[in-house]
Write an enzyme that holds these catalytic residues in place. Structure first.
Site, PDB file in Angstrom:
ATOM      1  N   HIS A  83       0.821  -1.214   0.000  1.00 37.04           N
ATOM      2  CA  HIS A  83       0.000   0.000   0.000  1.00 37.04           C
ATOM      3  C   HIS A  83       0.854   1.263   0.000  1.00 37.04           C
ATOM      4  CE1 HIS A  83       0.234  -0.223   4.560  1.00 37.04           C
ATOM      5  NE2 HIS A  83       0.260   1.088   4.420  1.00 37.04           N
ATOM      6  N   ASP A 219       1.252  -7.781   2.362  1.00 36.58           N
ATOM      7  CA  ASP A 219       1.357  -6.350   2.087  1.00 36.58           C
ATOM      8  C   ASP A 219       2.822  -5.939   1.911  1.00 36.58           C
ATOM      9  OD1 ASP A 219       0.927  -3.662   1.822  1.00 36.58           O
ATOM     10  OD2 ASP A 219      -0.317  -3.459   3.606  1.00 36.58           O
ATOM     11  N   SER A 643       4.024   2.119   8.393  1.00 35.81           N
ATOM     12  CA  SER A 643       3.762   1.173   7.316  1.00 35.81           C
ATOM     13  C   SER A 643       5.062   0.884   6.573  1.00 35.81           C
ATOM     14  CB  SER A 643       2.731   1.751   6.345  1.00 35.81           C
ATOM     15  OG  SER A 643       1.465   1.823   6.936  1.00 35.81           O
TER      16      SER A 643
END
Length: 713
Positions: A83, A219, A643
């Site tokens: 992402h 991810d 992230s």
């Protein structure tokens, strides 16, 4: 025996308490290092941060100003979240080359894809400059004067503090303005896409699974840093070569178990751990519910169109993910703050705070802080609510986004004249082409209709533009999108063509511009000035409150709020109990992907190749007892910006990468509760399984330094 059990219980309580916090890596020696070693860490604080030798911090750059990455090879290969790289993946995608759906792998370096504007920044060193930043501020009468002087000092120090020619100085504030640190950084500007799994792996579960556990999302994505021949930052050039890092991570395949030590380094964005109870009450009862309502309406519109049209899905994929991320986070934040009784805990601390103030004779300095907070937050409530409605409406209906840019263009003419107007107009015309590439007027009309209807009905009436009183969202949307020239790039170029007087006349006759101008004029006149005034008071009060906490509670674990600077957090792999009779284990497996599989579904489709690998149990060296580990959770204190952060074991080896938090624990930005706050990481063994067995990218596997488990005798 009972004494031994009591000792063990107290030891467990002590260890559990040593979790939570986002610590500055240059200050780990002492309390933090002792805590980390008690939790099981085998390395030293200097192994994590050093200016005299290569250290772990040298392998943890900030990725594209929004996420974190980790260097995993001596050829500048970096790993981050799918992402985090999604904008780049989307940018390179088309209906003919759909890398979102099919994934992308560069099997040769010359196949790697350049990403215009993408940057990766490393921290070289961290210096305390507090005394110099605060110089000359003592005795200044107003908060505005203090802030002006501080900004002047920061500007001077940023220019004059020692660094190499290719490096940058960035000064950030900590502890609400009680400490200032200078980060010397190196920013690389030639970053190329190397690999990304299909979204059915990288975004598996998408919006529905976002912020929840158990999770089954792979991810991750891969990029490479390029440098000039001297290994220094440089703009793209075919002459650039792969970056040679000071340090890169060995990757451990030794396996994980509950209660193992974990450490995460990264660039957490924003936390507000020291807010008073009055502020938290407004977040729970007023601010978050308003923002949730607006985003919920926009998401339902986007989702309806994206499920029916693949071209719209590609157009809106990144925007939808960004919109949904905060929406779901705010919902979980309310849930977690209520479950952990954060407001009650804050009130209890405030009671202790006031008692400590009296006991230490500090009433003159700190005695009125809590009453000042109560007064200010009561007064700011309606202004804050109006601000939330304005911001969420204007930023999520894209025709209003463009309109607001044009509104500022007109304001620029009014304040700085024709030359500034023309310069900005040129920038706008050149930049809006990219914006309109992913703009769909049919979708945006429906979003505008829903949001403007909520805004006109729910925003405090005293701050509502006259033209929106008693308005109907559907009628207004039909009128705007049928008459305004803001609905396409060609029309807006036409709108902005001509001499200044002509352009301004055309703007003010445009229905879309008229709406945003009415909204913005009212907001900037009646809301923003008073909100800013009250917010400045809260800022000053918060700084003094933070100073008092550090002074009166020196033994508390007082870590500075996140501000997108490099931090270290640590804890243990651990399950949790989200509600009565429910206990979550800390690991998920590929089995869960197959259990959730819905053929052709937007969120839960699975590729045939992954199903074949699962059915054959063809996991290579990455599987464990016939199962493929996928994600895991731990008590590391993370937030947005973490992230892509590396998850490390007790020896500093890479075991995964952070990508999310559990839903009940999203309130950790405001209140960290070790019983339910968990960060979610993708297991590095699943990453390697996808690169090796799924993508067969042996060129990438050959770059990695793998630490294999010892063979059983």
């Amino acid at each position: 025996m009972r004494i031994i059990k009591l000792f063990l219980l107290l030891f467990v309580i002590q260890i559990n308490a040593q979790q939570g916090g986002m610590w500055i890596p240059s200050f780990l020696q002492g309390m933090n290092e002792s805590e980390m070693k008690n939790l099981g860490m085998k390395i030293t604080a200097e192994d994590i941060y050093s200016v005299n030798k290569s250290s772990i911090k040298d392998a943890v750059p900030q990725f594209d100003n929004k996420c974190t990455a980790e260097v995993i090879s001596e050829k500048g290969l970096i790993l981050t979240n799918h992402h985090c790289g999604f904008d780049a993946i989307q940018e390179h995608s088309s209906v003919e080359h759909d890398y979102i759906t099919n994934g992308f792998w560069a099997y040769k370096m010359e196949d790697e894809l350049l990403n215009k504007g993408m940057v990766v920044s490393f921290v070289v060193r961290i210096d305390d400059v507090t005394t110099k930043v605060l110089e000359g501020t003592v005795g200044l009468a107003s908060e505005a004067e203090k802030q002006k002087k501080i900004q002047e000092n920061i500007a001077t120090l940023t220019k004059t503090s020692p660094k190499e020619a290719w490096q940058e100085n960035t000064i950030k504030t900590f502890y609400a303005g009680n400490q200032y640190l200078n980060f010397v950084t190196e920013t690389y500007k030639d970053i190329r896409l190397v690999g990304a799994p299909p979204s059915s792996i990288g975004k598996f579960g998408d919006v529905t699974d976002n912020w929840v556990w158990p999770r089954h999302t792979g991810d991750f994505s891969l990029f490479r840093i390029y440098a000039d021949k001297n290994n220094r930052p440089a703009e793209y050039s075919p002459e650039n070569v792969p970056y040679k890092p000071k340090y890169y991570f060995p990757i451990s395949l030794k396996g994980l178990k509950e209660n193992d030590f974990t450490m995460v380094l990264g660039y957490p964005g924003t936390t507000q751990e020291y807010l008073p109870s009055f502020a938290v009450e407004q977040i729970v009862n007023t601010s978050n519910p308003a923002k949730i309502k607006l985003r919920d309406a926009a998401l339902k519109v986007q989702d309806g169109f994206m499920r029916k049209d693949n071209a719209i899905k590609i157009q809106y994929a990144a925007k939808n993910a960004t919109l949904a991320n905060a929406w779901k986070k705010w919902i979980g934040e309310i849930k977690g703050l209520k479950k952990s009784n954060a407001i009650g805990a804050k009130k209890e601390f405030e009671k202790q705070f006031q008692e400590k103030v009296i006991a230490t004779g500090k009433q003159a300095e700190y005695g009125n802080l809590l009453s000042d907070f109560e007064k200010n937050y009561t007064e700011i409530k309606d202004y804050g609510l109006a601000r939330d409605y304005f911001n969420e409406t204007v930023r999520n209906a894209e025709i209003l986004v463009v309109g607001y840019k044009l509104y500022h263009l007109e304001q620029l003419y009014n304040t700085k004249g024709e030359q500034s107007f023309n310069d900005r107009r040129t920038v706008l015309i050149n930049g809006l082409g990219e914006f309109y590439k992913d703009f769909n007027p049919v979708v945006d009309q429906k979003i505008f209709e829903k949001l403007i209807d909520i805004y006109s009905k729910k925003s405090p009436n005293q701050f509502l533009a006259k033209s929106l009183e008693n308005s109907n969202g559907e009628d207004l949307a039909n009128e705007v999108f049928s008459k305004s020239q803001l609905v396409s790039y060609d029309k807006i170029k036409e709108l902005l063509t001509g001499d200044t007087k002509t352009v301004l006349e055309k703007l003010n006759n445009d229905k879309g511009f008229q709406i945003i101008k009415a909204i913005a004029d009212t907001h900037l006149k009646n809301v923003a000035p008073k909100y800013d005034e009250l917010n400045l008071k809260n800022t000053a009060t918060q700084r003094t409150y933070m100073k008092a906490i550090l002074e009166l509670f020196p033994k508390n674990r007082n870590f500075p709020d996140a501000n997108s600077t490099l931090r270290v957090t640590y804890g243990k792999i651990k399950g949790y109990k989200p509600s009565d009779a429910v206990l979550y284990e800390p690991f998920s497996y590929l089995d869960g992907v197959i259990e959730k599989y819905i053929p052709g579904d937007y969120e839960y489709d699975v590729s045939k190749k992954l199903i074949d690998l699962y059915n054959a149990k063809d996991y290579g060296i990455y599987g464990v007892k016939g199962r493929m580990p996928l994600d895991f959770i731990a008590t590391n204190h993370t937030t947005g910006g973490n992230s892509g952060s590396p998850a490390l074991d007790d020896k500093g080896n890479l075991i995964g990468l952070n990508f999310d938090r559990v839903w009940e624990g999203t309130m950790s930005d405001i209140y960290y509760d070790p019983t339910i706050c968990r960060n979610i990481m993708v297991d590095i063994r699943y990453v390697l399984f996808i690169i090796d067995k799924y993508a067969d990218a042996q060129n990438l596997m050959s770059e990695l330094k793998l630490i294999l488990p010892k063979k059983e005798k």
